[in-house]
Design an enzyme around this catalytic site. Structure first.
Site, PDB file in Angstrom:
ATOM      1  CG  ASP A   1      -1.553   1.026   1.400  1.00  0.00           C
ATOM      2  OD1 ASP A   1      -1.970   1.563   0.781  1.00  0.00           O
ATOM      3  OD2 ASP A   1      -2.278   1.998   2.001  1.00  0.00           O
ATOM      4  CB  SER A   2       0.171   4.557  -0.864  1.00  0.00           C
ATOM      5  OG  SER A   2      -0.560   4.903  -0.310  1.00  0.00           O
TER       6      SER A   2
ATOM      7  CB  CYS B   1      -3.322   0.491  -2.240  1.00  0.00           C
ATOM      8  SG  CYS B   1      -2.697   2.377  -2.774  1.00  0.00           S
TER       9      CYS B   1
ATOM     10  CD  GLU C   1      -1.594   8.060   7.120  1.00  0.00           C
ATOM     11  OE1 GLU C   1      -0.658   8.431   7.480  1.00  0.00           O
ATOM     12  OE2 GLU C   1      -1.560   6.743   6.433  1.00  0.00           O
TER      13      GLU C   1
ATOM     14  CB  CYS D   1      -9.905   5.410  -0.093  1.00  0.00           C
ATOM     15  SG  CYS D   1      -7.954   6.246   0.743  1.00  0.00           S
TER      16      CYS D   1
ATOM     17  CG  HIS E   1      -5.882   5.849   5.040  1.00  0.00           C
ATOM     18  ND1 HIS E   1      -5.012   5.313   3.532  1.00  0.00           N
ATOM     19  CD2 HIS E   1      -4.878   6.613   5.187  1.00  0.00           C
ATOM     20  CE1 HIS E   1      -3.904   5.515   4.014  1.00  0.00           C
ATOM     21  NE2 HIS E   1      -3.759   6.388   5.191  1.00  0.00           N
TER      22      HIS E   1
HETATM   23  N1  DGL Z   1      -3.997   3.828   0.210  1.00  0.00           N
HETATM   24  C1  DGL Z   1      -4.345   4.923  -0.557  1.00  0.00           C
HETATM   25  C2  DGL Z   1      -5.743   3.991  -1.256  1.00  0.00           C
HETATM   26  O1  DGL Z   1      -5.994   3.218  -0.336  1.00  0.00           O
HETATM   27  C3  DGL Z   1      -4.858   6.178   0.035  1.00  0.00           C
HETATM   28  C4  DGL Z   1      -4.251   6.714   0.752  1.00  0.00           C
HETATM   29  C5  DGL Z   1      -3.692   7.349  -0.628  1.00  0.00           C
HETATM   30  O2  DGL Z   1      -3.174   8.700  -0.920  1.00  0.00           O
HETATM   31  O3  DGL Z   1      -1.885   7.029  -1.101  1.00  0.00           O
HETATM   32  O4  DGL Z   1      -6.740   4.341  -1.738  1.00  0.00           O
END
Ligand code: DGL
Length: 281
Positions: free
Chosen positions: A16-17, A79, A159, A196, A198
Site C-alpha cells: 500500500d502507499s 491500495c 492517519e 480507499c 483508510h
Molecule cells: N492507500 C490509498 C488508497 O487506498 C489511500 C492513501 C493514499 O492516497 O496514498 O487509495
C-alpha cells in the site's frame, strides 16, 4: 517482462502507499492464518491519491520488483489508488505472478449489496478521476447508476487517529450531504463503497452522517476471499497452512517507528518495532 515461478512456501506479498493496506492485511490474516505475509508500506511517498497515474504506476512497479526479489508467491495491491491505475502494468511486467487488486472485489461487494442499482463510491482523487470503480461496477451490473466522490481529507484524518467525533463527522457531512441528505430519498444511493484503504476506520462517523439506510461496503473481506481461492486454484497454499501460524513482516520506506505506531492503530493490535524493516526502493 520478468521470468518468475511462484512457490507455495513463499509469503503472500502485499503493498500500500502506507499503513492503510493493513485493513486488508487484517482480513487476509484472519482468512489465511497459516500463510506468511510480507507487507510493504511506501510511507516515504504517501499519498498516492493525489499523484498522476504515471507516477503511481512507476512506484507500484518498483515495489513489485522489491517484493519479488525478496520472494513472494502472489501480489496483493492493497491500495485502491494503485489498484485503480497500475494493475495492468503489474500484470504485464510479472505475467506468471498472480496479482490481485482491491477494485474488482470492492465492485463485486457493492453490486451484491445494492438493491436499487444506485451506488456511491468514495475514494481518493486519483481513484475517482481514473473511473476504474465506476467502470468495474457498470461492467458487473450494466445500467447501474454510480456516483464517484473524492474525499481526500479522510486520509490524513484517519492517519491522525481521529476515527470518530465532531471533526470527522463535519468533514463527512461536507462530502456526503449532497449525495445522501440534500436529495429526496428516492434519489439516494442505497450502497456506499469505501474505496480507499483508510475509510473503513471512519465507518462509524460516516454511518452517523449517512444514516442507517445505505449499505456501507469495503473490499477487505472479499479481497481476502479472492486471494484464498486464487491460492487454492493455483496449488499455492502453504503446504503446512493448517498446522502453523504464519508470520507477518513489514517493510516501510520511511521511519519504521512511525509505521509501527500508526500501523498499530490501523491494524487494531500492536506492531512491534522489530517487525518493521526500513527499505530503499
Ligand atoms: N492507500 C490509498 C488508497 O487506498 C489511500 C492513501 C493514499 O492516497 O496514498 O487509495
Amino acid at each position: 517482462m520478468h521470468t518468475f515461478r511462484p512457490q507455495s512456501q513463499l509469503p503472500i506479498g502485499m503493498f500500500d502507499s502506507g499503513v492503510g493496506g493493513l485493513t486488508v492485511l487484517d482480513a487476509l490474516n484472519r482468512a489465511l492464518p497459516g500463510e506468511d505475509i510480507l507487507y510493504l508500506g511506501d510511507t516515504a511517498r504517501l499519498p498516492y491519491g493525489t499523484k498522476s497515474p504515471e507516477t503511481i504506476t512507476r512506484y507500484a512497479l518498483q515495489i513489485a520488483e522489491k517484493l519479488v526479489e525478496r520472494g513472494i508467491k502472489i501480489l496483493i495491491v492493497a491500495c485502491n489508488t494503485a489498484s485503480a491505475v497500475a494493475l495492468d502494468a503489474l500484470t504485464a511486467a510479472w505475467p506468471a505472478l498472480p496479482v490481485i487488486g482491491v477494485v474488482l472485489p470492492g465492485a463485486k461487494a457493492a453490486c451484491a449489496a445494492s438493491q436499487n442499482g444506485h451506488i456511491a463510491v468514495i475514494a481518493t482523487q486519483s481513484t475517482i478521476k481514473g473511473g476504474a470503480y465506476q467502470r468495474a461496477i457498470r461492467a458487473l451490473r450494466p445500467g447501474c447508476r454510480v456516483i464517484g466522490k473524492a474525499c481526500p481529507l479522510f486520509v490524513p484524518i484517519a492517519e491522525e487517529g481521529w476515527m470518530d467525533g465532531p471533526i470527522v463527522e463535519a468533514v463527512a457531512a461536507r462530502y456526503l450531504s449532497p449525495i445522501f441528505l440534500d436529495v429526496p430519498k428516492s434519489e439516494r444511493p442505497d450502497c456506499l463503497v469505501l474505496a480507499c484503504t483508510h475509510f473503513p476506520l471512519l465507518k462509524s462517523a460516516i454511518r452517523n452522517v449517512v444514516g442507517p439506510d445505505p449499505a456501507i461496503v469495503d473490499a477487505a473481506a472479499i479481497t481476502a476471499e479472492t486471494v484464498a481461492s486464487t491460492l487454492a486454484q493455483g496449488g499455492l497454499g502453504h503446504p503446512e497452512a493448517t498446522q502453523r501460524r504464519g508470520s507477518i513482516h513489514y517493510l516501510t520506506t520511511d521511519d519504521a517507528a512511525r509505521f509501527a505506531h500508526i500501523g498499530s492503530l490501523f491494524l487494531g493490535r500492536p506492531i512491534a518495532d522489530t517487525d518493521v524493516e526500513l527499505v530503499d526502493l
